[in-house]
Design a protein around this motif. Sequence first.
Motif, PDB file in Angstrom:
ATOM      1  N   GLU A  97      26.936  48.590  20.258  1.00 30.08           N
ATOM      2  CA  GLU A  97      26.982  49.959  19.735  1.00 30.08           C
ATOM      3  C   GLU A  97      28.365  50.583  19.841  1.00 30.08           C
ATOM      4  O   GLU A  97      28.632  51.614  19.203  1.00 30.08           O
ATOM      5  N   TRP A 107      25.226  54.339  10.562  1.00 27.29           N
ATOM      6  CA  TRP A 107      26.140  55.419  10.197  1.00 27.29           C
ATOM      7  C   TRP A 107      25.717  56.785  10.703  1.00 27.29           C
ATOM      8  O   TRP A 107      26.567  57.610  11.048  1.00 27.29           O
ATOM      9  N   ILE A 112      34.779  45.462   9.143  1.00 30.51           N
ATOM     10  CA  ILE A 112      33.330  45.345   9.320  1.00 30.51           C
ATOM     11  C   ILE A 112      32.668  45.285   7.939  1.00 30.51           C
ATOM     12  O   ILE A 112      33.164  45.846   6.965  1.00 30.51           O
ATOM     13  N   ASP A 113      31.530  44.620   7.872  1.00 31.77           N
ATOM     14  CA  ASP A 113      30.834  44.423   6.607  1.00 31.77           C
ATOM     15  C   ASP A 113      30.079  45.679   6.173  1.00 31.77           C
ATOM     16  O   ASP A 113      28.863  45.791   6.337  1.00 31.77           O
ATOM     17  N   TRP A 114      30.829  46.637   5.643  1.00 34.24           N
ATOM     18  CA  TRP A 114      30.230  47.821   5.043  1.00 34.24           C
ATOM     19  C   TRP A 114      31.022  48.180   3.800  1.00 34.24           C
ATOM     20  O   TRP A 114      32.163  47.773   3.623  1.00 34.24           O
ATOM     21  N   THR A 121      34.603  54.724  12.444  1.00 33.46           N
ATOM     22  CA  THR A 121      34.480  53.470  13.202  1.00 33.46           C
ATOM     23  C   THR A 121      35.619  53.323  14.198  1.00 33.46           C
ATOM     24  O   THR A 121      35.428  52.793  15.295  1.00 33.46           O
ATOM     25  N   GLY A 181      24.857  49.540   8.303  1.00 30.73           N
ATOM     26  CA  GLY A 181      25.456  49.991   9.539  1.00 30.73           C
ATOM     27  C   GLY A 181      24.780  51.229  10.104  1.00 30.73           C
ATOM     28  O   GLY A 181      24.115  51.976   9.376  1.00 30.73           O
ATOM     29  N   TRP A 185      27.361  43.030  11.208  1.00 29.65           N
ATOM     30  CA  TRP A 185      26.967  44.070  12.160  1.00 29.65           C
ATOM     31  C   TRP A 185      26.288  43.497  13.396  1.00 29.65           C
ATOM     32  O   TRP A 185      26.434  44.042  14.498  1.00 29.65           O
ATOM     33  N   ASP A 186      25.523  42.409  13.233  1.00 32.21           N
ATOM     34  CA  ASP A 186      24.816  41.881  14.401  1.00 32.21           C
ATOM     35  C   ASP A 186      25.740  41.165  15.382  1.00 32.21           C
ATOM     36  O   ASP A 186      25.296  40.688  16.427  1.00 32.21           O
ATOM     37  N   LEU A 240      31.034  48.840  18.936  1.00 36.96           N
ATOM     38  CA  LEU A 240      31.775  47.988  17.997  1.00 36.96           C
ATOM     39  C   LEU A 240      32.611  46.932  18.723  1.00 36.96           C
ATOM     40  O   LEU A 240      33.644  46.482  18.220  1.00 36.96           O
TER      41      LEU A 240
END
Length: 375
Positions: free
Chosen positions: A318, A69, A335-337, A352, A67, A313-314, A320
């Motif tokens: 920007e 970050w 989200i995938d983090w 986020t 991400g 994320w894709d 979200l």
Amino acid sequence: MKKVAIVGAGPAGLRAAEVLAESGVSAVTVFDQRPSAGRKFLVAGRGGLNLTHSEPLAQFVTRYSAGPWERMLRVFGPEDLRVWAAGRGVETFVGTSGRVFPVEKQAARLLRRWIARLRELGVDFRVKNRLTAIRPGPLVGLQIDGAWHEFDAVILALGGASWPETGSDGSWPAMLTGHGISITPWQPANCGWEVDWPAEFLERFDGLPLKNLAVTAAGHRVRGELLITKYGLEGGALYQLGSRLRKMEKPLLEINFRPDATRPVSLERLPAPVRWLLKNRARGIQDVHSFPLPLQKPRPIDEAISSAGGVAWDELDETLQLYKAPGVFVCGEMIDWEGPTGGYLLQGCFTTATVAAQGAVARVAASVKPPATTG
């Protein structure tokens, strides 16, 4: 009147509501399927409410698996979170480990003040309301318990899959995959791993900590502690390596029991569980700096502190916002983090949520057309 909905009243959802209301959005509604708001925030408070970490930003951003970050933490970073807490009348301090806690180490008091502040700002809470479907469009439709409602923007803060009792049960992906949105499968993060301990070892050492270690997996080395359990291991050092261990065909830890030793280590001066392992499962004292420990598998996701997986994320711009569902923003553990314990999880949710809420504010503002003028 522009209307914005937040679905999910955990820390990310509450923060998103706050940003919206303080930005002048007059109709903000928070939905949650549980009977009260902030349940996952209270869970985070069981360990003293580790809000964030004090380390430099350059190091902070490396703690997350994926991400943008660095960009997002410049919008709302660790110092901003401390200022936020102070604004709720809660002083914070930096512990010896660099972690940041409220002085009183209580989540309930901070949560009460937070929700009171949101109510003062006019935020409407609708608990015991479950989201069942989403309908993208110029106005975003939400089906709540069978009834459709329309909003100018929606922020989803539905959480991951690691705390089902708080409402964060990971059941929402089908609502988004139906619109062609890619979801990374759930996996346990910040969790224990199973080890095939000999019965004799467990009889003597179950529940004992192993302190001041350096632990390596797939070439990545961290410092921290491990805890011996009846099923294997827990502990901060292990949690930091979780994403790397999951990618290994045969997960293996290499443990340095005396990473700061400047002279030869005496077996007799080592803790009892370490002596037992060196004598019975390796080549003796020569393995004190590189003890190999095979792992079997991670513990189930409902035991994990957090989860990996979620919206890829894709799929997000920007702000979200979902590319395939304009007007729908996502935040928090949806989200995938993943990040380790130590303040990074709550910080990730606050950060986020702030980014998503600012995106929703901008969308609502852009949709307000100025009155026509006559000349």
